[in-house]
Enzyme design. Structure first.
Site, PDB file in Angstrom:
ATOM      1  N   HIS A 272       9.577  -2.756   1.244  1.00 50.74           N
ATOM      2  CA  HIS A 272       9.084  -1.423   1.592  1.00 50.74           C
ATOM      3  C   HIS A 272       9.947  -0.376   0.897  1.00 50.74           C
ATOM      4  O   HIS A 272      11.158  -0.292   1.132  1.00 50.74           O
ATOM      5  CB  HIS A 272       9.095  -1.232   3.114  1.00 50.74           C
ATOM      6  CG  HIS A 272       8.106  -2.130   3.813  1.00 50.74           C
ATOM      7  ND1 HIS A 272       7.916  -2.130   5.162  1.00 50.74           N
ATOM      8  CD2 HIS A 272       7.238  -3.050   3.314  1.00 50.74           C
ATOM      9  CE1 HIS A 272       6.974  -3.019   5.467  1.00 50.74           C
ATOM     10  NE2 HIS A 272       6.560  -3.592   4.362  1.00 50.74           N
TER      11      HIS A 272
ATOM     12  N   GLU B  78       0.833  -1.213   0.000  1.00 45.61           N
ATOM     13  CA  GLU B  78       0.000   0.000   0.000  1.00 45.61           C
ATOM     14  C   GLU B  78       0.864   1.259   0.000  1.00 45.61           C
ATOM     15  O   GLU B  78       0.395   2.345  -0.354  1.00 45.61           O
ATOM     16  CB  GLU B  78      -0.919   0.021   1.232  1.00 45.61           C
ATOM     17  CG  GLU B  78      -1.935  -1.118   1.306  1.00 45.61           C
ATOM     18  CD  GLU B  78      -1.404  -2.337   2.044  1.00 45.61           C
ATOM     19  OE1 GLU B  78      -0.171  -2.404   2.282  1.00 45.61           O
ATOM     20  OE2 GLU B  78      -2.201  -3.224   2.375  1.00 45.61           O
TER      21      GLU B  78
ATOM     22  N   LYS C  78       3.364   1.487   2.841  1.00 47.94           N
ATOM     23  CA  LYS C  78       3.666   1.610   4.281  1.00 47.94           C
ATOM     24  C   LYS C  78       5.070   2.175   4.515  1.00 47.94           C
ATOM     25  O   LYS C  78       5.274   3.023   5.373  1.00 47.94           O
ATOM     26  CB  LYS C  78       3.579   0.229   4.964  1.00 47.94           C
ATOM     27  CG  LYS C  78       2.222  -0.428   4.837  1.00 47.94           C
ATOM     28  CD  LYS C  78       2.244  -1.858   5.337  1.00 47.94           C
ATOM     29  CE  LYS C  78       2.997  -2.816   4.451  1.00 47.94           C
ATOM     30  NZ  LYS C  78       2.404  -3.065   3.129  1.00 47.94           N
TER      31      LYS C  78
ATOM     32  N   GLN D 200       3.019  -6.583   5.001  1.00 49.72           N
ATOM     33  CA  GLN D 200       1.861  -7.167   4.314  1.00 49.72           C
ATOM     34  C   GLN D 200       0.626  -6.282   4.548  1.00 49.72           C
ATOM     35  O   GLN D 200       0.776  -5.095   4.741  1.00 49.72           O
ATOM     36  CB  GLN D 200       1.603  -8.616   4.767  1.00 49.72           C
ATOM     37  CG  GLN D 200       2.673  -9.614   4.298  1.00 49.72           C
ATOM     38  CD  GLN D 200       3.946  -9.600   5.126  1.00 49.72           C
ATOM     39  OE1 GLN D 200       3.895  -9.772   6.332  1.00 49.72           O
ATOM     40  NE2 GLN D 200       5.074  -9.391   4.500  1.00 49.72           N
TER      41      GLN D 200
HETATM   42  P1  GDP Z   1       4.844  -1.199   1.024  1.00 47.14           P
HETATM   43  O1  GDP Z   1       5.202  -2.642   0.906  1.00 47.14           O
HETATM   44  O2  GDP Z   1       3.495  -0.990   1.639  1.00 47.14           O
HETATM   45  O3  GDP Z   1       5.890  -0.361   1.701  1.00 47.14           O
HETATM   46  O4  GDP Z   1       4.714  -0.637  -0.486  1.00 47.14           O
HETATM   47  P2  GDP Z   1       5.715  -0.966  -1.712  1.00 47.14           P
HETATM   48  O5  GDP Z   1       6.969  -0.252  -1.502  1.00 47.14           O
HETATM   49  O6  GDP Z   1       5.798  -2.437  -1.952  1.00 47.14           O
HETATM   50  O7  GDP Z   1       4.876  -0.404  -2.940  1.00 47.14           O
HETATM   51  C1  GDP Z   1       4.476   0.925  -3.007  1.00 47.14           C
HETATM   52  C2  GDP Z   1       5.015   1.507  -4.340  1.00 47.14           C
HETATM   53  O8  GDP Z   1       4.339   2.699  -4.641  1.00 47.14           O
HETATM   54  C3  GDP Z   1       6.473   1.878  -4.283  1.00 47.14           C
HETATM   55  O9  GDP Z   1       7.037   1.715  -5.555  1.00 47.14           O
HETATM   56  C4  GDP Z   1       6.454   3.358  -3.893  1.00 47.14           C
HETATM   57  O10 GDP Z   1       7.612   4.065  -4.307  1.00 47.14           O
HETATM   58  C5  GDP Z   1       5.250   3.818  -4.651  1.00 47.14           C
HETATM   59  N1  GDP Z   1       4.489   4.907  -4.031  1.00 47.14           N
HETATM   60  C6  GDP Z   1       4.243   5.159  -2.717  1.00 47.14           C
HETATM   61  N2  GDP Z   1       3.396   6.191  -2.574  1.00 47.14           N
HETATM   62  C7  GDP Z   1       3.082   6.616  -3.817  1.00 47.14           C
HETATM   63  C8  GDP Z   1       2.211   7.630  -4.318  1.00 47.14           C
HETATM   64  O11 GDP Z   1       1.526   8.335  -3.587  1.00 47.14           O
HETATM   65  N3  GDP Z   1       2.138   7.747  -5.680  1.00 47.14           N
HETATM   66  C9  GDP Z   1       2.846   6.955  -6.526  1.00 47.14           C
HETATM   67  N4  GDP Z   1       2.702   7.147  -7.822  1.00 47.14           N
HETATM   68  N5  GDP Z   1       3.676   5.990  -6.076  1.00 47.14           N
HETATM   69  C10 GDP Z   1       3.778   5.811  -4.751  1.00 47.14           C
HETATM   70  P1  IMO Z   2       4.681  -5.799   1.953  1.00 48.27           P
HETATM   71  O1  IMO Z   2       5.118  -5.662   3.393  1.00 48.27           O
HETATM   72  C1  IMO Z   2       2.280  -7.930  -0.984  1.00 48.27           C
HETATM   73  C2  IMO Z   2       1.757 -12.225  -0.371  1.00 48.27           C
HETATM   74  C3  IMO Z   2       2.394 -13.157  -1.372  1.00 48.27           C
HETATM   75  C4  IMO Z   2       1.434 -14.334  -1.299  1.00 48.27           C
HETATM   76  C5  IMO Z   2       1.063 -14.370   0.181  1.00 48.27           C
HETATM   77  C6  IMO Z   2       1.893 -15.341   1.007  1.00 48.27           C
HETATM   78  O2  IMO Z   2       5.703  -5.364   0.977  1.00 48.27           O
HETATM   79  O3  IMO Z   2       3.354  -5.164   1.755  1.00 48.27           O
HETATM   80  P2  IMO Z   2       4.395 -15.442   1.888  1.00 48.27           P
HETATM   81  O4  IMO Z   2       5.697 -15.111   1.210  1.00 48.27           O
HETATM   82  O5  IMO Z   2       4.117 -14.604   3.074  1.00 48.27           O
HETATM   83  O6  IMO Z   2       4.262 -16.911   2.151  1.00 48.27           O
HETATM   84  O7  IMO Z   2       3.265 -15.097   0.777  1.00 48.27           O
HETATM   85  O8  IMO Z   2       1.257 -13.063   0.666  1.00 48.27           O
HETATM   86  N1  IMO Z   2       2.688 -11.270   0.261  1.00 48.27           N
HETATM   87  C7  IMO Z   2       2.719  -9.965  -0.028  1.00 48.27           C
HETATM   88  N2  IMO Z   2       2.027  -9.266  -0.957  1.00 48.27           N
HETATM   89  N3  IMO Z   2       3.133  -7.310  -0.135  1.00 48.27           N
HETATM   90  C8  IMO Z   2       3.813  -7.999   0.805  1.00 48.27           C
HETATM   91  O9  IMO Z   2       4.570  -7.392   1.746  1.00 48.27           O
HETATM   92  C9  IMO Z   2       3.655  -9.403   0.862  1.00 48.27           C
HETATM   93  N4  IMO Z   2       4.171 -10.385   1.628  1.00 48.27           N
HETATM   94  C10 IMO Z   2       3.557 -11.516   1.261  1.00 48.27           C
HETATM   95  O10 IMO Z   2       2.444 -12.583  -2.655  1.00 48.27           O
HETATM   96  O11 IMO Z   2       0.267 -14.039  -2.018  1.00 48.27           O
HETATM   97 MG    MG Z   3       5.805  -4.036  -0.577  1.00 44.59          MG
END
Ligand code: GDP
Ligand code: IMO
Ligand code: MG
Length: 433
Positions: free
Chosen positions: A44, A17, A19, A233
């Site tokens: 993240h 999302e 985070k 997650q």
């Molecule tokens: P997390 O696992 O919840 O920390 O999220 P991820 O890092 O896996 O995925 C979020 C993605 O969206 C990353 O590539 C961030 O750089 C990007 N991101 C975060 N906030 C925004 C936003 O407001 N707009 C856009 N376009 N990208 C964002």
């Molecule tokens: P962050 O913290 C998105 C998903 C995997 C799979 C399920 C189980 O970046 O948001 P696992 O490896 O835990 O056995 O996988 O959960 N999954 C995630 N999807 N963001 C994550 O972490 C995830 N961590 C696990 O794709 O469907």
């Molecule tokens: Mg992530």
């Protein structure tokens, strides 16, 4: 001195999302940032000064000088992956040894846990979970079965013996699963190669402060220090409340903070629920608002929806309010954080799911996994805002139709929107009040 409370940041959809970005943005307001669950299945992303950093195990407060980052007892550590993270941080000019403490009760992911994860997924065939194959399920299984290895074990003389015994047991299980150990690779390495890097990681981890972080954190709260708990997650991947069995193996909800850090429920303060203005999911499992058309493709392309950990394309779909209402409820969300609406800047219209229908009837409750595969999402259509928002720095600068969209989300869910992210960079963030 009044005891302070722990504020929480967690994802309220299927992960990714945003985070990491929000923890990094809020970290300056806190003394301590503490991860409470999950492991290197997380990715993240943090962006500042034109550079992008991805963290898997290390808390997202690590880039801020003077802040303490804690890896809590609820987290899983792969020595090989954390060593790579540590080295990456050093290259970015950050020395994690000075900023990070690790719980003696955090469990270790062994190289053979990763092989077991792969073997179990392989065996599931078409019913596979779509795990990140980082060893999460098998390592939490050993934790609950009371045979895991913990960070506290790495400094005892019997560590090598304990490691060898658990590895032997895993190899026995792998043989039972008819797993081809000779052909197996972990991140492109043979078991022996991965094991060597893993042991180098253990040697690195011995330089960190390993302690009962539950005592450290509770004392800090008694002294009036402020703590931000970082989730991994998302709530719809929670082992109890997610779409089981297509979930991860930990408690990703607010209650997970208590067990994952040793914090009493009465010490929980604000709970920030982070969500995207649309939905994504990686891996298998129901996704009622999933789009299989050009709009879904556009969301993936404009939102760069490819996994930060595995690089897999993320499934995309419209915002799902019934599921948000459910996750607001189980988490006790006090503040909503909206991410990535800028991805839809050019949409003429957009849709939001407001209810589900099953067999022609409106559903009263949040669906279970079987129902969720079959429900039909009912949408309201809204006009797009058709104007870029990434330069906005005040709530009032945001496009009017987007503010109407946010009011609608707020009204429907009963949640209060506190933070709006308008781009991936630290600076691209608006605090509503
Ligand atoms: P997390 O696992 O919840 O920390 O999220 P991820 O890092 O896996 O995925 C979020 C993605 O969206 C990353 O590539 C961030 O750089 C990007 N991101 C975060 N906030 C925004 C936003 O407001 N707009 C856009 N376009 N990208 C964002
Ligand atoms: P962050 O913290 C998105 C998903 C995997 C799979 C399920 C189980 O970046 O948001 P696992 O490896 O835990 O056995 O996988 O959960 N999954 C995630 N999807 N963001 C994550 O972490 C995830 N961590 C696990 O794709 O469907
Ligand atoms: Mg992530």
């Amino acid at each position: 001195m009044q005891r302070t409370k722990v504020d929480v940041i967690l994802g309220i959809q299927w992960g990714d999302e945003g985070k990491g970005k929000i923890v990094d943005v809020l970290a300056p307001k806190y003394d301590i940032v503490a991860r409470f669950q999950g492991g290197p299945n997380a990715g993240h992303t943090i962006k500042f000064d034109g550079k992008t950093h991805v963290l898997h195990t290390i808390p997202s407060g690590i880039f801020h000088e003077g802040k303490v980052n804690v890896i809590g007892n609820g987290v899983l550590i792969d020595a090989c992956i954390i060593r790579e993270e540590i080295e990456g941080l050093r290259q970015a000019g950050v020395e994690p040894r000075e900023r990070m403490k690790i719980s003696d009760k955090a469990h270790l992911i062994l190289p053979t846990h990763r092989l077991l994860d792969a073997a179990l997924e392989q065996k599931k065939g078409s019913k596979k979970i779509g795990s990140t194959v980082k060893g999460i399920g098998p390592a939490y299984t050993d934790k609950v079965a009371r045979c895991g290895l913990r960070m506290g074990d790495i400094s005892v003389p019997a560590f090598a013996e304990k490691y060898a015994a658990l590895k032997e047991e895993h190899l026995r299980q792998l043989r039972n699963l008819d797993f081809d150990l000779d052909a197996a690779r972990i991140d492109g390495k043979t078991l022996a190669e991965y094991e060597q890097d893993w042991m180098a990681g253990i040697a690195e981890l011995r330089h960190f402060e390993v302690l009962p972080t539950e005592i450290y954190l509770n004392r800090a709260l008694d002294q009036g220090k402020t703590v931000l708990a970082e989730g991994a997650q998302g709530s719809l991947l929670d082992v109890d409340f997610g779409s089981y069995p297509f979930v991860t193996s930990s408690s990703t909800v607010t209650a997970g903070v208590c067990v994952g850090l040793g914090i009493p429920p009465s010490s929980i303060g604000k709970v920030y629920g982070v969500f995207k203005a649309y939905c994504t999911r990686v891996g298998s499992g129901p996704f009622p608002t999933e789009l299989h058309d050009a709009t879904g493709e556009e969301l993936r392309r404009k939102g760069h929806e490819f996994g930060a950990t595995t690089g897999r394309p993320r499934r995309t779909g419209w915002l799902d309010l019934p599921s948000l209402k459910y996750t607001l409820m189980v988490n006790g969300i006090t503040d909503l954080v909206v991410m990535k609406a800028d991805v839809m800047d050019e949409f003429d219209t957009l849709k939001v799911a407001v209810s589900y229908r099953l067999d022609g009837k409106e559903m009263e409750y949040y669906p279970n996994t079987e129902q969720a595969e079959k429900v039909e999402a009912c949408y309201v259509e809204m006009p797009g805002w058709r104007s870029p928002m990434s330069q906005a720095r005040q709530y009032g600068d945001l496009p009017e139709n987007f503010r109407k969209y946010l009011d609608f989300v707020s009204r429907e869910t009963g949640g209060k929107i506190s933070v709006v992210s308008v781009g991936p960079d630290r600076e691209e963030t608006i605090f509503k009040d």
